[in-house]
Design a protein around this motif. Structure first.
Motif, PDB file in Angstrom:
ATOM      1  N   PHE A  11       0.814  -1.219   0.000  1.00  0.00           N
ATOM      2  CA  PHE A  11       0.000   0.000   0.000  1.00  0.00           C
ATOM      3  C   PHE A  11       0.845   1.266   0.000  1.00  0.00           C
ATOM      4  CE2 PHE A  11      -2.304   3.038   2.925  1.00  0.00           C
ATOM      5  CZ  PHE A  11      -3.139   3.557   1.944  1.00  0.00           C
ATOM      6  N   LEU A  12       1.738   1.403   0.974  1.00  0.00           N
ATOM      7  CA  LEU A  12       2.570   2.597   1.039  1.00  0.00           C
ATOM      8  C   LEU A  12       3.499   2.677  -0.163  1.00  0.00           C
ATOM      9  CD1 LEU A  12       3.677   5.131   2.352  1.00  0.00           C
ATOM     10  CD2 LEU A  12       5.056   3.688   3.883  1.00  0.00           C
ATOM     11  N   LEU A 134      -1.785   4.391   8.679  1.00  0.00           N
ATOM     12  CA  LEU A 134      -1.865   5.013   7.365  1.00  0.00           C
ATOM     13  C   LEU A 134      -3.216   4.730   6.714  1.00  0.00           C
ATOM     14  CD1 LEU A 134       1.651   4.182   5.872  1.00  0.00           C
ATOM     15  CD2 LEU A 134       0.943   6.220   7.149  1.00  0.00           C
ATOM     16  N   PHE A 135      -3.663   5.674   5.903  1.00  0.00           N
ATOM     17  CA  PHE A 135      -4.878   5.469   5.106  1.00  0.00           C
ATOM     18  C   PHE A 135      -4.688   6.178   3.781  1.00  0.00           C
ATOM     19  CE2 PHE A 135      -5.608   9.688   6.670  1.00  0.00           C
ATOM     20  CZ  PHE A 135      -6.478  10.306   5.776  1.00  0.00           C
ATOM     21  N   GLY A 139      -6.491   1.528  -0.504  1.00  0.00           N
ATOM     22  CA  GLY A 139      -6.099   0.631   0.575  1.00  0.00           C
ATOM     23  C   GLY A 139      -6.962  -0.631   0.557  1.00  0.00           C
ATOM     24  N   LYS A 140      -6.433  -1.701   1.100  1.00  0.00           N
ATOM     25  CA  LYS A 140      -7.152  -2.978   1.099  1.00  0.00           C
ATOM     26  C   LYS A 140      -8.098  -3.035   2.305  1.00  0.00           C
ATOM     27  CE  LYS A 140      -4.696  -6.546   0.112  1.00  0.00           C
ATOM     28  NZ  LYS A 140      -3.755  -7.698   0.233  1.00  0.00           N
ATOM     29  N   HIS A 172      -2.267  10.288   6.085  1.00  0.00           N
ATOM     30  CA  HIS A 172      -2.491   9.886   4.695  1.00  0.00           C
ATOM     31  C   HIS A 172      -1.197   9.332   4.106  1.00  0.00           C
ATOM     32  CE1 HIS A 172      -3.407  10.235   0.386  1.00  0.00           C
ATOM     33  NE2 HIS A 172      -4.663  10.096   0.765  1.00  0.00           N
ATOM     34  N   ALA A 173      -1.338   8.297   3.272  1.00  0.00           N
ATOM     35  CA  ALA A 173      -0.159   7.626   2.713  1.00  0.00           C
ATOM     36  C   ALA A 173       0.694   8.565   1.879  1.00  0.00           C
ATOM     37  CB  ALA A 173      -0.600   6.430   1.873  1.00  0.00           C
ATOM     38  N   GLN A 174       0.085   9.552   1.224  1.00  0.00           N
ATOM     39  CA  GLN A 174       0.889  10.500   0.451  1.00  0.00           C
ATOM     40  C   GLN A 174       1.712  11.414   1.362  1.00  0.00           C
ATOM     41  OE1 GLN A 174       1.919  11.313  -2.684  1.00  0.00           O
ATOM     42  NE2 GLN A 174       1.190   9.250  -3.160  1.00  0.00           N
ATOM     43  N   ASP A 175       1.195  11.710   2.545  1.00  0.00           N
ATOM     44  CA  ASP A 175       1.992  12.486   3.503  1.00  0.00           C
ATOM     45  C   ASP A 175       3.178  11.664   3.994  1.00  0.00           C
ATOM     46  OD1 ASP A 175       0.363  14.774   3.392  1.00  0.00           O
ATOM     47  OD2 ASP A 175      -1.036  13.907   4.825  1.00  0.00           O
TER      48      ASP A 175
END
Length: 257
Positions: A11-12, A134-135, A139-140, A172-175
Motif C-alpha cells: 500500500f505505502l 496510514l490510510f 487501501g485494502k 495519509h499515505a501520500q503524507d
C-alpha cells in the motif's frame, strides 16, 4: 538518483512510487516479494543504489511468524547490502508500535536495530521513519486501515459499523511518502523521524465518511475546507471507481439556460 523500494507491491509503496514518478527525479527499482526472495535478482537491484527504502513487512498472520518475519526481512536486506558492498542511504518505514509488547512491535524493533547496525558498519545514512496508522486511496479493506474498510463498504452500499470506538492517529499515505522522499537525499538529516497524523476516533471517522458519501451521492461536493476531510473524500472516491463512474449529474435550468 537510483532508489530501491522493497515491498514494492504494498500500500505505502504504491503511493511512494506514484510520488516518485510524478517528481521524475529518480530511477526507481521495485523489489517485489519474488525479487526479494531471489538472492541474485535482489543483489542486482541493489547494485549502484543511492538509496534503499525498506517497506517490506508482515503485519498479519500467526504471531510467531509476524515477529520473526519482520526481523528476518531486515536481516536479509542487511546481508544483501553487505554482499553488494555499497553504502546507500537506508530509509526504514517503521511503526509507532515498534518496541511494544506485541509480536509485531518486537519484530519491528529488532528490524530497526538490525538496519541501524548495518548502516553504522557501512558508514551509510540511516533514517527510521516512525509512522502512525496510514490510510489513503486504494487501501485494502479489512487489512490496511479502518478507513479502507469503511470506504469500501459505503461504496458498496453497505452500512459499516464501529466494533470498537477508540482513539486513532491517522496519516495519509501520500503524507508518509512525502516524508520519505524528503529524506532520500544525502543532504537530508538522518535519525528518527516521527510524522504526526490526525488524532481522532474510529466513530468520528465513520461519521465523517457517512456524511461525505451522502453529500457526494447527491451530486454535490462535501465540505473540504480542511486537509483531513479532503484526504478522506479522495480515499472514498477511489472505491467508487470504476463501478460508479461516470456519475450522472442532474441538470438545473430555467429560462436563462
Amino acid at each position: 538518483m537510483v532508489i530501491v523500494i522493497t515491498g514494492s507491491d504494498g500500500f505505502l509503496a504504491r503511493h511512494l512510487r506514484a510520488r516518485l514518478m510524478a517528481l521524475a527525479t529518480a530511477e526507481v527499482r521495485a523489489v517485489s516479494r519474488e525479487v526479494f526472495a531471489d538472492g541474485a535478482a535482489f543483489g542486482a537491484a541493489l547494485v549502484g543504489a543511492d538509496a534503499v527504502v525498506h517497506l517490506a513487512g508482515v503485519n498479519r498472520g500467526d504471531s510467531v511468524a509476524v515477529e520473526d518475519a519482520n526481523s528476518a526481512l531486515a536481516r536479509d536486506l542487511a546481508a544483501a547490502l553487505e554482499v553488494t558492498g555499497g553504502a546507500p542511504r537506508l530509509v526504514h518505514a517503521n511503526s509507532v508500535l515498534a518496541g511494544n509488547a506485541t509480536p509485531y512491535g518486537r519484530g519491528k524493533q529488532r528490524a530497526s536495530e538490525t538496519l541501524a547496525a548495518w548502516a553504522s558498519r557501512a558508514g551509510a545514512g540511516y533514517v527510521d521513519v516512525v509512522l502512525p496508522n496510514l490510510f489513503g486511496e486504494c487501501g485494502k479493506p479489512d487489512y490496511n486501515s479502518v478507513v479502507a474498510t469503511f470506504c469500501h463498504r459505503l461504496a458498496s452500499g453497505a452500512s459499516p459499523e464501529v466494533r470498537e470506538d477508540r482513539r486513532i492517529e491517522l496519516l495519509h499515505a501520500q503524507d508518509a511518502a512525502r516524508v520519505i522522499t524528503d529524506h532520500l537525499g544525502p543532504e537530508a538529516p538522518c535519525g528518527t523521524v516521527s510524522p504526526s497524523g490526525i488524532d481522532t476516533t474510529v466513530g468520528e471517522v465513520l461519521d465523517r465518511l457517512v456524511e461525505i458519501a451522502g453529500v457526494y451521492a447527491g451530486g454535490r461536493f462535501p465540505d473540504l475546507s480542511d486537509s483531513f476531510s479532503l484526504s478522506l473524500f479522495n480515499s472514498y472516491r477511489s472505491y467508487l471507481y470504476p463501478d460508479h463512474f461516470p456519475m450522472a449529474l442532474k441538470a438545473h435550468a430555467d429560462g436563462r439556460g
